[in-house]
Write a protein that holds these residues in place. Sequence first.
Motif, PDB file in Angstrom:
ATOM      1  N   PHE A  32       7.309   3.168   1.301  1.00 34.31           N
ATOM      2  CA  PHE A  32       5.845   3.054   1.349  1.00 34.31           C
ATOM      3  C   PHE A  32       5.311   2.572   0.002  1.00 34.31           C
ATOM      4  CE2 PHE A  32       5.169   6.042   5.091  1.00 34.31           C
ATOM      5  CZ  PHE A  32       4.419   5.140   5.831  1.00 34.31           C
ATOM      6  N   PHE A  33       5.839   3.134  -1.081  1.00 33.15           N
ATOM      7  CA  PHE A  33       5.368   2.767  -2.416  1.00 33.15           C
ATOM      8  C   PHE A  33       5.715   1.309  -2.737  1.00 33.15           C
ATOM      9  CE2 PHE A  33       5.723   7.454  -3.970  1.00 33.15           C
ATOM     10  CZ  PHE A  33       4.504   7.740  -3.386  1.00 33.15           C
ATOM     11  N   ILE A  34       6.918   0.876  -2.356  1.00 30.87           N
ATOM     12  CA  ILE A  34       7.291  -0.527  -2.568  1.00 30.87           C
ATOM     13  C   ILE A  34       6.339  -1.442  -1.806  1.00 30.87           C
ATOM     14  CG2 ILE A  34       9.061  -2.280  -2.094  1.00 30.87           C
ATOM     15  CD1 ILE A  34      11.166  -0.104  -2.592  1.00 30.87           C
ATOM     16  N   LEU A  35       6.089  -1.102  -0.552  1.00 38.48           N
ATOM     17  CA  LEU A  35       5.193  -1.912   0.270  1.00 38.48           C
ATOM     18  C   LEU A  35       3.785  -1.933  -0.312  1.00 38.48           C
ATOM     19  CD1 LEU A  35       4.762  -3.587   2.818  1.00 38.48           C
ATOM     20  CD2 LEU A  35       4.406  -1.453   4.085  1.00 38.48           C
ATOM     21  N   SER A  36       3.308  -0.797  -0.800  1.00 39.46           N
ATOM     22  CA  SER A  36       1.970  -0.744  -1.399  1.00 39.46           C
ATOM     23  C   SER A  36       1.889  -1.595  -2.655  1.00 39.46           C
ATOM     24  CB  SER A  36       1.596   0.706  -1.733  1.00 39.46           C
ATOM     25  OG  SER A  36       1.352   1.450  -0.567  1.00 39.46           O
ATOM     26  N   GLY A  37       2.933  -1.520  -3.497  1.00 40.76           N
ATOM     27  CA  GLY A  37       2.938  -2.350  -4.698  1.00 40.76           C
ATOM     28  C   GLY A  37       2.872  -3.822  -4.360  1.00 40.76           C
ATOM     29  N   PHE A  38       3.590  -4.220  -3.313  1.00 40.60           N
ATOM     30  CA  PHE A  38       3.568  -5.614  -2.866  1.00 40.60           C
ATOM     31  C   PHE A  38       2.197  -5.995  -2.307  1.00 40.60           C
ATOM     32  CE2 PHE A  38       4.011  -8.813   0.448  1.00 40.60           C
ATOM     33  CZ  PHE A  38       4.705  -9.815  -0.204  1.00 40.60           C
ATOM     34  N   LEU A  39       1.694  -5.210  -1.364  1.00 43.15           N
ATOM     35  CA  LEU A  39       0.453  -5.571  -0.673  1.00 43.15           C
ATOM     36  C   LEU A  39      -0.761  -5.507  -1.586  1.00 43.15           C
ATOM     37  CD1 LEU A  39       0.938  -3.871   2.814  1.00 43.15           C
ATOM     38  CD2 LEU A  39       1.011  -6.311   2.275  1.00 43.15           C
ATOM     39  N   MET A  40      -0.825  -4.499  -2.452  1.00 39.94           N
ATOM     40  CA  MET A  40      -1.984  -4.390  -3.342  1.00 39.94           C
ATOM     41  C   MET A  40      -2.005  -5.551  -4.346  1.00 39.94           C
ATOM     42  SD  MET A  40      -3.657  -1.896  -2.148  1.00 39.94           S
ATOM     43  CE  MET A  40      -2.917  -2.196  -0.541  1.00 39.94           C
ATOM     44  N   SER A  41      -0.839  -5.935  -4.840  1.00 38.34           N
ATOM     45  CA  SER A  41      -0.781  -7.099  -5.737  1.00 38.34           C
ATOM     46  C   SER A  41      -1.169  -8.363  -4.985  1.00 38.34           C
ATOM     47  CB  SER A  41       0.627  -7.253  -6.321  1.00 38.34           C
ATOM     48  OG  SER A  41       0.981  -6.123  -7.101  1.00 38.34           O
ATOM     49  N   LEU A  42      -0.694  -8.489  -3.752  1.00 35.27           N
ATOM     50  CA  LEU A  42      -1.005  -9.657  -2.932  1.00 35.27           C
ATOM     51  C   LEU A  42      -2.497  -9.791  -2.683  1.00 35.27           C
ATOM     52  CD1 LEU A  42       0.034 -11.985  -1.030  1.00 35.27           C
ATOM     53  CD2 LEU A  42       0.048 -10.268   0.798  1.00 35.27           C
ATOM     54  N   SER A 176       8.717  12.637  -6.563  1.00 38.42           N
ATOM     55  CA  SER A 176       7.316  12.895  -6.235  1.00 38.42           C
ATOM     56  C   SER A 176       6.384  12.924  -7.436  1.00 38.42           C
ATOM     57  CB  SER A 176       7.190  14.221  -5.461  1.00 38.42           C
ATOM     58  OG  SER A 176       7.786  15.279  -6.195  1.00 38.42           O
ATOM     59  N   ALA A 177       6.922  12.900  -8.649  1.00 43.55           N
ATOM     60  CA  ALA A 177       6.057  12.829  -9.831  1.00 43.55           C
ATOM     61  C   ALA A 177       5.319  11.495  -9.864  1.00 43.55           C
ATOM     62  CB  ALA A 177       6.881  13.019 -11.101  1.00 43.55           C
ATOM     63  N   ILE A 178       4.140  11.504 -10.432  1.00 43.44           N
ATOM     64  CA  ILE A 178       3.351  10.266 -10.508  1.00 43.44           C
ATOM     65  C   ILE A 178       4.123   9.148 -11.204  1.00 43.44           C
ATOM     66  CG2 ILE A 178       1.265   9.206 -11.468  1.00 43.44           C
ATOM     67  CD1 ILE A 178      -0.184  11.869 -10.921  1.00 43.44           C
ATOM     68  N   PRO A 179       4.725   9.390 -12.382  1.00 43.77           N
ATOM     69  CA  PRO A 179       5.464   8.288 -13.018  1.00 43.77           C
ATOM     70  C   PRO A 179       6.694   7.845 -12.226  1.00 43.77           C
ATOM     71  CG  PRO A 179       5.717  10.333 -14.263  1.00 43.77           C
ATOM     72  CD  PRO A 179       4.640  10.572 -13.272  1.00 43.77           C
ATOM     73  N   ALA A 180       7.231   8.716 -11.359  1.00 39.86           N
ATOM     74  CA  ALA A 180       8.380   8.312 -10.540  1.00 39.86           C
ATOM     75  C   ALA A 180       8.003   7.228  -9.546  1.00 39.86           C
ATOM     76  CB  ALA A 180       8.952   9.524  -9.798  1.00 39.86           C
ATOM     77  N   ALA A 181       6.747   7.249  -9.091  1.00 38.96           N
ATOM     78  CA  ALA A 181       6.283   6.228  -8.140  1.00 38.96           C
ATOM     79  C   ALA A 181       6.132   4.868  -8.806  1.00 38.96           C
ATOM     80  CB  ALA A 181       4.958   6.656  -7.523  1.00 38.96           C
ATOM     81  N   PHE A 185       6.624   1.034  -6.971  1.00 37.98           N
ATOM     82  CA  PHE A 185       5.409   0.215  -7.011  1.00 37.98           C
ATOM     83  C   PHE A 185       5.649  -1.074  -7.786  1.00 37.98           C
ATOM     84  CE2 PHE A 185       2.603   3.447  -5.281  1.00 37.98           C
ATOM     85  CZ  PHE A 185       1.526   2.708  -4.802  1.00 37.98           C
ATOM     86  N   SER A 186       6.310  -0.972  -8.927  1.00 35.29           N
ATOM     87  CA  SER A 186       6.567  -2.176  -9.735  1.00 35.29           C
ATOM     88  C   SER A 186       7.543  -3.111  -9.038  1.00 35.29           C
ATOM     89  CB  SER A 186       7.077  -1.788 -11.128  1.00 35.29           C
ATOM     90  OG  SER A 186       8.339  -1.154 -11.063  1.00 35.29           O
ATOM     91  N   ILE A 187       8.495  -2.554  -8.287  1.00 34.09           N
ATOM     92  CA  ILE A 187       9.403  -3.394  -7.501  1.00 34.09           C
ATOM     93  C   ILE A 187       8.602  -4.189  -6.472  1.00 34.09           C
ATOM     94  CG2 ILE A 187      11.224  -3.335  -5.751  1.00 34.09           C
ATOM     95  CD1 ILE A 187      12.433  -0.955  -7.279  1.00 34.09           C
TER      96      ILE A 187
END
Length: 332
Positions: A32-42, A176-181, A185-187
């Motif tokens: 989910f986080f990978i997908l969000s990083g992609f879609l939000m950047s897009l 689950s830590a914020i920096p772990a996400a 997200f960056s990927i």
Amino acid sequence: MFGIFRTMLAINVVLLHIFNIPTIGNYSVSLFFILSGFLMSLIMHKTYGYNLNGFKVFWINRGLRLYPIYFVIIILTIITITYFPYIVRHPAIFLPKTFLEWSSNFTMLYPNIVPHRFEPRIVPPSWALTNELFFYVLISLGISKSFKRTLIWFIISVLYFVFTYKFYDLATFRYSAIPAASLPFSIGALLFWLSQKNKVKLKPNYYLVFGSLILFYLNSIYGKNLGDVSIYLNMLIGAFIVFELYKIKNSKFFKVDKYIGFYSYPIYLSHFVVCILFLEFSDVGNTVKSFKLNLESMPFYLLILFIINFLLVHIIDINLDRVKSNLKKKKL
């Protein structure tokens, strides 16, 4: 073409939380986080832009996407646990007592670097939205505005994981830590830049998509034998799936994919309150003194989950989607 994929990931989380099928839900959150990083950047690059008006419309639309349906589910949960206080449920589900607890629950902004440690959480999976919102802010402010910035972000995220192994070796701080996400997200953000640099080669391979999905499930089930290598293999597989799905531009399936995608978010949020209701009115598959269900109850539980989410999607989500589309047309 991400709608079916998102809903599949949400169902995986249900399988973990309600039916105690291990790992698959945790790995799905990372995807989910990978997908969000992609879609939000897009969408920041292609739809909203990095100006004040774009920033404002982005956040209005994010708010319309995240909060109305969440408010319905949190209120439904409050009513449910008030009327059925003795039903065994997730230990984080209880009524807040302080202003901080109430405000954190209604904003999904939990004041803990590991948001899932904050209690009460009336809607337990909402901890992940704290992480999502944090990185939505960074992306809307431009952390993935250029390839160079995104690459630096990715490197810092990798270094954070290295740091945890060296100085603070707890799995929680890599999940689950914020920096772990930050790493998934960056990927996702790097995938956006990769997709822009390879436009000529963007032809979908359906066999690779299905093969990667199978590999994802196999890694989720058997990856424990690989130790932490399985975690990063999951991210690699997830990145590949997202990249391949982005290539699919088949308009014949777009409406179906979008419709199924509407169910992802409400399923993710509502599955615990549906479980409480199920335990109140059914004895099928109940595990003694646990909010978990046995597999024999799965068809009945999933039917109730679908009915409730059908109502949520058709009463709230589809109508709000029209509002968001009109807002983008008028303001951008």
